[in-house]
Design an enzyme around this catalytic site. Structure first.
Site, short mmCIF file in Angstrom:
data_model
loop_
_atom_site.label_atom_id
_atom_site.label_comp_id
_atom_site.label_asym_id
_atom_site.label_seq_id
_atom_site.Cartn_x
_atom_site.Cartn_y
_atom_site.Cartn_z
N SER A 126 38.34 25.59 -62.50
CA SER A 126 38.37 26.40 -63.38
C SER A 126 39.09 25.94 -64.58
CB SER A 126 39.02 27.95 -62.77
OG SER A 126 39.49 28.67 -64.21
N TYR A 151 46.52 32.54 -57.82
CA TYR A 151 44.87 31.80 -58.05
C TYR A 151 44.58 30.60 -58.93
CZ TYR A 151 40.37 31.47 -60.07
OH TYR A 151 39.22 30.94 -60.80
N LYS A 155 43.76 26.41 -57.66
CA LYS A 155 42.60 25.49 -58.38
C LYS A 155 43.45 24.10 -58.45
CE LYS A 155 39.02 28.34 -57.91
NZ LYS A 155 38.01 28.02 -56.81
C1 UD1 Z 1 39.98 34.66 -65.33
C2 UD1 Z 1 40.47 33.37 -65.27
C3 UD1 Z 1 39.61 32.33 -64.67
C4 UD1 Z 1 38.50 32.81 -63.37
C5 UD1 Z 1 38.16 34.20 -63.80
C6 UD1 Z 1 37.51 34.29 -62.34
C7 UD1 Z 1 42.58 32.96 -66.33
C8 UD1 Z 1 43.20 32.45 -67.49
N1 UD1 Z 1 41.08 32.94 -66.17
O1 UD1 Z 1 39.25 34.62 -66.59
O2 UD1 Z 1 40.01 31.17 -64.34
O3 UD1 Z 1 37.84 31.83 -63.03
O4 UD1 Z 1 39.21 35.04 -64.29
O5 UD1 Z 1 37.62 36.02 -62.33
O6 UD1 Z 1 43.19 33.22 -65.43
N2 UD1 Z 1 38.95 41.66 -70.76
C9 UD1 Z 1 39.26 42.95 -71.53
N3 UD1 Z 1 38.91 43.91 -70.85
C10 UD1 Z 1 38.34 43.80 -69.63
C11 UD1 Z 1 38.49 42.71 -68.79
C12 UD1 Z 1 38.51 41.54 -69.56
O7 UD1 Z 1 39.44 43.17 -72.58
O8 UD1 Z 1 38.50 45.09 -68.85
C13 UD1 Z 1 39.15 40.51 -71.76
C14 UD1 Z 1 40.15 39.76 -71.02
O9 UD1 Z 1 41.32 39.79 -71.57
C15 UD1 Z 1 39.67 38.30 -71.41
C16 UD1 Z 1 38.21 38.37 -71.35
O10 UD1 Z 1 37.79 39.68 -71.62
O11 UD1 Z 1 40.13 38.01 -72.80
C17 UD1 Z 1 37.64 37.64 -70.19
O12 UD1 Z 1 38.19 38.42 -69.19
P1 UD1 Z 1 37.72 38.07 -67.77
O13 UD1 Z 1 36.43 38.18 -67.43
O14 UD1 Z 1 38.70 38.84 -66.72
O15 UD1 Z 1 37.92 36.65 -67.49
P2 UD1 Z 1 39.39 35.44 -67.56
O16 UD1 Z 1 40.61 36.23 -67.50
O17 UD1 Z 1 39.09 34.74 -68.83
#
Ligand code: UD1
Length: 342
Positions: A126, A151, A155
């Site tokens: 990741s 988590y 990795k």
């Molecule tokens: C995270 C992990 C990534 C992992 C993945 C698996 C980190 C930095 N990244 O990705 O390594 O492989 O999860 O599940 O730990 N968001 C919202 N509202 C929501 C959900 C998400 O605003 O309800 C935003 C988050 O703040 C982020 C983006 O959407 O900016 C993507 O979030 P998400 O899909 O959860 O992935 P990551 O956190 O980037």
């Protein structure tokens, strides 16, 4: 036909990779404990490819069960190891669950690879290994940062364990560092199927649009980015699946520069959360119920990949764009009720 073992092959990225393997002429064998996937995924794979892959329900931390499996099945050209827990927030609450599952599974796989002389491993890593990067875009030479979560730490540690095995030439390995996988197969027969409430952005968005959830909360709009929301490099799961087949073939064709290689698997373009929501609304025609909430602990502000090493050395390049990713994710969400009794 060349056999490939796919751990976690009933899961989101695993199932798309199984399809890509079958379409490239391989015979994938799936190991999965169905802890975050459903057996009906096999029906989708069969409908798409015309083939139903061999499936074994095994928990990879169960050393005895894993040994019994490998004693009778070991003529594999390689292993693609997806099986792992991936909920960042849960890993902070229950670190030992993540260390014992993600590292225990890996050790059982590596030990059996050594015993049965299985040479090639593709590992599901990741971009989380880069933490909050000092420079963008991130290259494979960007520093590995202290993990933000257990988590993420699994990795980093997994990559180190695998590299140690390659150093003493027990195996060849390629670690694929995924950015943010989204989207679904164009058939809408397989896709992301979170059991329980999703944490990732796209399933939250599509579930809200279809009425399973009340709203999307944007985790912060006061970040130092153009619109204040976090930026990620979203990558279509089918492009990601192709990267696994190419990585496997790189090892089978002895093209590796060193026994352990890592590649960034992203598009190279970052999009903000608000841009993703706007694109979804444009494509689906659905007005999303969303609100701005607090920052989520552990989120990096922005990250996107330098993909030149993957493009030029691995010979892989993403084909899909944000619109096709979101369109496929929405088609999948709308198809779920037809495929599964929920
Ligand atoms: C995270 C992990 C990534 C992992 C993945 C698996 C980190 C930095 N990244 O990705 O390594 O492989 O999860 O599940 O730990 N968001 C919202 N509202 C929501 C959900 C998400 O605003 O309800 C935003 C988050 O703040 C982020 C983006 O959407 O900016 C993507 O979030 P998400 O899909 O959860 O992935 P990551 O956190 O980037």
């Amino acid at each position: 036909m060349n056999k490939v073992l796919v751990t976690g092959g009933a899961g989101y990225i695993g199932s798309h990779t199984v399809v890509a393997l079958i379409e490239s002429g391989y015979a994938p064998v799936i190991l999965d404990d169905l802890s975050n996937s459903r057996i009906e995924v096999m029906n989708g794979i069969e409908k798409i490819t015309g083939k139903r892959p061999e499936f074994h329900k095994i928990n990879l931390t169960d050393r005895t069960a894993v040994d019994v499996f490998f004693n009778t099945h070991h003529d594999f050209d390689g292993i693609i190891h997806f099986a792992a827990f991936k909920a960042v927030g849960e890993s902070v609450e229950q670190p030992l669950k993540y260390y014992s599952n993600n590292l225990g599974s890996l050790l059982n796989i590596l030990e059996n690879m050594e015993i049965h002389r299985i040479k090639n491993l593709v590992f599901s890593s990741s971009c989380t290994v880069y933490g909050e990067p000092d420079q963008l875009p991130v290259t494979e030479k960007s520093p590995i940062k202290k993990a933000e979560s257990p988590y993420g730490n699994t990795k980093i540690i997994s990559e180190q364990i695998i590299e140690d095995q390659t150093t003493i030439k027990k195996i060849n390995a390629i670690s694929l560092r995924y950015f943010n996988p989204i989207g679904a197969h164009t058939s809408a027969l397989i896709g992301e199927l979170p059991l329980g409430p999703p944490n990732n952005l796209i399933p939250v968005v599509t579930q809200t649009a279809i009425g399973k959830r009340e709203k999307v909360v944007v985790f912060g709009d006061d970040y130092p980015t153009p619109d204040g929301s976090c930026i990620r490099d979203y990558i279509h799961v089918t492009d990601l699946a192709t990267a696994h087949v190419i990585a496997l073939e790189r090892m089978l064709n002895h093209k590796q520069i060193s026994n352990f290689e890592s590649f960034n698997i992203g598009t190279g373009t970052g999009y903000s959360v608000l841009e993703v929501l706007n694109t979804f609304e444009k494509i689906s025609g659905v007005k999303l119920n969303y609100e701005i909430g607090k920052r989520r602990p552990g989120d990096v502000i922005q990250i996107f990949a330098d993909t030149s090493y993957a493009n030029n050395v691995l010979g892989w390049k993403a084909k899909e764009n944000l619109e096709t990713m979101i369109r496929s994710a929405w088609a999948w969400e709308q198809n779920i009720p037809k495929l599964f009794k929920e």
